[in-house]
Design an enzyme around this catalytic site. Structure first.
Site, short mmCIF file in Angstrom:
data_model
loop_
_atom_site.label_atom_id
_atom_site.label_comp_id
_atom_site.label_asym_id
_atom_site.label_seq_id
_atom_site.Cartn_x
_atom_site.Cartn_y
_atom_site.Cartn_z
N ASP A 12 -73.48 113.51 -20.70
CA ASP A 12 -74.78 113.16 -20.77
C ASP A 12 -74.94 112.38 -22.12
OD1 ASP A 12 -77.73 113.52 -20.22
OD2 ASP A 12 -77.31 115.55 -20.24
N GLU B 62 -76.54 107.07 -23.55
CA GLU B 62 -77.33 105.77 -23.43
C GLU B 62 -76.80 104.74 -24.59
OE1 GLU B 62 -78.71 108.49 -20.76
OE2 GLU B 62 -79.04 108.70 -22.89
N ASP C 112 -83.55 112.98 -15.70
CA ASP C 112 -84.66 114.15 -15.73
C ASP C 112 -85.72 114.00 -14.97
OD1 ASP C 112 -82.92 115.12 -17.70
OD2 ASP C 112 -83.78 114.59 -19.36
#
Length: 936
Positions: free
Chosen positions: A519, A522, A594
């Site tokens: 996770d 990015e 999300d």
């Protein structure tokens, strides 16, 4: 003491900011992310396009191919594009931009423009293809120069390279038209928007006459300064799809499947679609805003034809789209890198996905358990909590395969550690899960806590394996652990170090049922610009982060998969990622991030997953139930019904959301959720078969209507239903409250049957179907055969030797076909031939259902057959069969296997009340490993 207090205060403030972001509303978040006008290169590129539009026929861009430089050699047309500029003193300057048109063996064509820079100037980033492309970039010799004398006089080169395919290169305008059978399909630089911001020394005022240099050398946003040491480096080109009214792809965006125009107007966007991987909490729906991943692949589709382009650039990218009566025009702009475009001419969607997969790779066949149901929340509190949830699934007779741990299982959010008071014996916990053949997923993110005595940080920083600042120091920012450094997984040494952290006996001991979740890759940086790393940060090779931003997440994902692959005994890895780039499909699955527990987010999930699917990324899912908030019970149940068809099927929830284990919904909702999950497990044999096909030809798991009905223009904009894998099931998730009936669009003239009620639907157009709360609207397309496993088991591994049911839905002519693929579901033995692959055929000519092997017989395949030699077909269901072909009063059919024959009992249900006939062959006693036939 004062420094420590200041650091503590800063940490609390940043975590408060993170909490504010997590809890912010949709409208409040836009200011955190750039618009095109706030991104200087996008602003300049749009202004350039506006100038071209205003000038019309008088537009004369400063780019042309030098005719004397052009040559065709071994499948490559090469030469030099010359950009004519005027410097500050008014003198003409010619910037040389070498180009290549490379005709690849796969049938794709690569259009590449580089820049001939002074040796003292920094090199443009040119390694995006090294990460994205796994296929052969060698040229084919099968290119024929068919340039005529008239072409030469007009400054045109004409090259034939495929089945009726031609590339026409206009030298004076650098326009390249790709034709199929004489008709233009894709045109590069039709509007003359090719642009390369060439290197020039920093200086006061305009570097070249009349050029807007605002923010070329420094740029700030949200109080963060970008030093831009290399100056302006943006590249752009326009791509036109003549005659194509619909384009798809370029994930990730929470928007319709068919991409909208971006130049305003009712129902359109005013902003371009943006590709820039960011951590965007509660992303907006119906928006072109950037999200967690970026795949710069676009498909254009019209009745009977499909083409595509891949823009091989990993920097921030904006894409304008304008639909018109004569086709679709697009404009691609990136902050750095090269003009590097791959054109694929289809001619149909299936061929297009094969061509794209031949470039960027096909998905590896995942472990079978990963296709089951996954249970997750932030956070399961301790070992007892994990095992109680595990037992709850058994107590309520709900199958599942994987339970997940979020960040708080760690010691102070230091990865590769366990919080000892909550997880003192993780190996024992995993062993307890393994008794029921279940897995544990633990989250591992790329931010490494900066803390003395933390071995991972100390080893990483000592070896210089972290992302660096612009001046070469270690880059530090803030994320969940507080002050952190980021591992630079572009560096081979960093990947090797990462692999050591997962070795047996280290993080998870010797437990073999551990999988991983990547996770925040990015990368997410709480105090960074737009919540990410500074663009002028440095990576391995000296490359600026701005040039590699969109592929960083993939490199981290890749490093983790390599680490799991290095563990012994070797098993197929499962690693979920949030950030991704073209080629990530080779590495492992992703999810859409999300989302919220609202009907809008359930609605947008289907077009989002379709968009990723046609861009080569088929193993995708959305958090079932919504990550943020608490779903009302009807929404909760409907989301499980939709999620049962997501290729990646996971329920997940935020730490502040109420507990969401399925049995907490209460009846009738728990029963509805249980049925949806059991349906998923029932269909696993066919789902796994679809994943096998994707692994060699790139076919999506979720298939848009145009894949099976390519001639229907009216179906091109439909994105609330899909075909599910190899089953022929047309599924329409219910995404609104209070629905009891819904319209399902039938896209072709084939016969469809309600599943499982056998109601007959014929004719192109909308058909009203039942959609009560306990019903998933599904139609079975005639002509398909798929397999099910109908026994309830607690996990996928426990189903391995269960019998199979074949569902045969005959088409209008009375025929059907299908396939089944099986292997051990865990190891890499299938790559050595240890698998089963059978094709089923039902023919109306002789009323025979046949099973035949379509794999070579090898020692490995025969050995695998012995491991499943007790697996039988326990039932065959034939829907739509013309009962007039049976004998009067017939109660048996003849079964043939291994040169023997016997009678099998059948039950017959005649067609009535709008429902098709059904024949059920009960226990025909045929083995799945054998060739057999059933004669009706």
């Amino acid at each position: 003491m004062r420094a420590a207090l200041a650091a503590a205060i800063r940490a609390m403030a940043l975590l408060a900011v993170a909490a504010m972001l997590i809890g912010s509303t949709e409208a409040a978040k836009k200011y955190l992310f750039k618009t095109c006008a706030q991104s200087s290169f996008c602003r300049r590129g749009r202004a350039y396009a506006d100038a071209a539009e205003a000038a019309g026929a008088d537009w004369h861009p400063p780019y042309a191919v030098d005719p004397a430089s052009v040559q065709l050699r071994q499948g490559v047309l090469s030469g030099t594009v010359v950009k004519t500029a005027v410097d500050a003193d008014g003198a003409a300057v010619g910037v040389k931009l070498p180009f290549q048109l490379v005709f690849l063996e796969s049938g794709a064509v690569r259009f590449l423009i580089e820049e001939d820079r002074p040796k003292s100037a920094p090199k443009r980033y040119d390694e995006a293809v090294r990460w994205a492309i796994s296929g052969d970039l060698g040229a084919t010799a099968a290119v024929e120069d068919v340039t005529t004398a008239a072409d030469t006089a007009a400054g045109v080169r004409r090259l034939r390279f495929g089945p009726g395919w031609t590339a026409v290169v206009e030298l004076a305008t650098v326009r390249v038209t790709f034709e199929r059978d004489g008709a233009a399909q894709v045109v590069l630089n039709e509007r003359g928007l090719l642009a390369v911001e060439h290197w020039r020394p920093r200086g006061p005022g305009p570097a070249f006459g009349g050029e807007d240099t605002t923010d070329m050398w420094e740029e700030s946003f949200g109080g963060k300064q970008d030093s831009k040491p290399n100056g302006p480096e943006a590249v752009a080109v326009d791509v036109t799809f003549p005659g194509y009214g619909h384009v798809y792809g370029i994930p990730e965006h929470a928007d319709r499947f068919a991409l909208r125009s971006t130049r305003g107007g009712e129902g359109n966007h005013d902003e371009p679609y943006r590709l820039y991987n960011v951590d965007i909490f509660e992303y907006e729906v119906d928006s072109p805003m950037a999200m967690y991943g970026a795949i710069p692949f676009m498909q254009a589709q019209r009745a009977g034809s499909a083409v595509g382009v891949f823009w091989a650039n990993a920097a921030e990218t904006w894409i304008d789209i304008v639909h018109g009566a004569d086709g679709t025009r697009t404009h691609w702009l990136s902050e750095a890198g090269l003009v590097d475009v791959f054109v694929m001419l289809g001619p149909d969607a299936t061929s297009l996905y094969q061509q794209y997969g031949a470039l960027t790779g096909y998905a590896e066949l995942p472990p079978l358990y990963s296709l089951g149901y996954h249970q997750c929340r932030w956070n399961y509190q301790n070992e007892r909590d994990v095992l109680e949830v595990d037992a709850g699934f058994d107590r309520h007779e709900i199958p599942y395969d994987v339970i997940w741990l979020d960040i708080d299982y760690t010691d102070s959010r230091k990865y590769f550690t366990w919080e000892q008071s909550a997880f003192p014996t993780p190996e024992r916990m995993m062993a307890a899960l393994d008794e029921r053949r279940r897995k544990l997923v633990a989250i591992i993110d790329p931010h490494i806590k900066k803390e003395a005595g933390y071995g991972v940080y100390e080893d990483m920083t000592k070896a210089g394996l972290a992302v660096a600042t612009a001046d070469g120091g270690e880059y530090n920012g803030w994320c969940w652990p507080g002050e952190s450094a980021w591992i630079d997984t572009l560096a081979p040494a960093a990947v090797e170090y990462w692999k050591r952290l997962f070795r047996p006996g280290a993080f998870a001991g010797r437990a073999h049922n551990l999988a991983i979740w990547n996770d925040m890759n990015e990368p997410s940086v709480f105090d960074g610009p737009e919540g990410s790393a500074p663009r002028d940060a440095r990576h391995y090779g000296g490359w600026e982060h701005r040039a590699v931003h969109n592929l960083y997440g993939m490199t981290f994902h890749n490093a983790t998969v390599q680490a799991l692959n290095a563990r012994e005994p070797r098993q197929r890895p499962f690693v979920l990622t949030r950030a991704f780039f073209a080629g990530s499909q080779r590495v492992g699955p992703m999810w859409t991030g999300d989302n919220q527990a609202t009907w809008d987010y359930l609605r947008v999930a289907t077009p989002m997953l379709l968009s990723s699917s046609v861009a080569g990324y088929g193993f995708v899912g959305a958090d079932v139930g919504g990550f943020f908030g608490n779903p009302e019970h009807e929404l909760w149940a409907r989301w499980y019904q939709a999620g049962a068809f997501y290729p990646f099927f996971r329920g997940h929830a935020h730490i502040e959301s109420k507990r969401r284990e399925p049995w907490l919904a209460g009846e009738p909702y728990t029963g509805i959720i249980r049925d949806a999950i059991r349906l998923r497990y029932q269909l696993l044999p066919s789902l796994y078969t679809a994943f096998h096909r994707a692994s060699f030809d790139g076919s999506p798991i979720l298939r848009p209507l145009f894949m099976l009905a390519p001639a229907n223009d009216a179906a091109l904009a439909i994105d609330d239903q899909f075909f599910f894998g190899e089953t022929g099931l047309l599924v329409k998730p219910v995404v609104d409250p209070g629905v009891t009936e819904t319209d399902v669009y039938v896209p072709d003239d084939e016969v469809y049957y309600g599943y499982p009620d056998r109601t007959v639907y014929r004719g192109v157009g909308n058909h009203r179907v039942p959609a009560g709360l306990d019903t998933i609207p599904m139609l079975a397309r005639g002509g398909h055969i798929f397999t099910r496993r109908d026994r309830y088991r607690r996990s996928t591994a426990l189903m391995a030797h269960d019998p199979l049911t074949l569902v045969v839905s005959v088409d209008a002519a009375g025929n059907a076909g299908g396939a089944l693929y099986m292997d051990d579901g865990e190891t890499h033995g299938h790559t050595k031939g240890a698998y089963l692959h059978r094709f089923f055929m039902f023919s109306s000519q002789d009323n025979i259902l046949r099973s035949r092997s379509v794999r070579p017989s090898t020692a490995a395949s025969r050995a695998f057959d012995k491991t499943i030699d007790t697996v039988r077909v326990e039932r065959v269901i034939v829907v739509g069969f013309d009962l007039g072909r049976l004998k009067a009063g017939q109660t048996t059919v003849e079964t043939f296997q291994d040169k023997k024959s016997w009678s099998s009992h059948i039950s017959v249900t005649p067609a009535a009340d709008g429902r098709a006939s059904m024949i059920v062959v009960r226990d025909p006693k045929v083995l799945i490993t054998a060739d057999w036939s059933i004669e009706f």
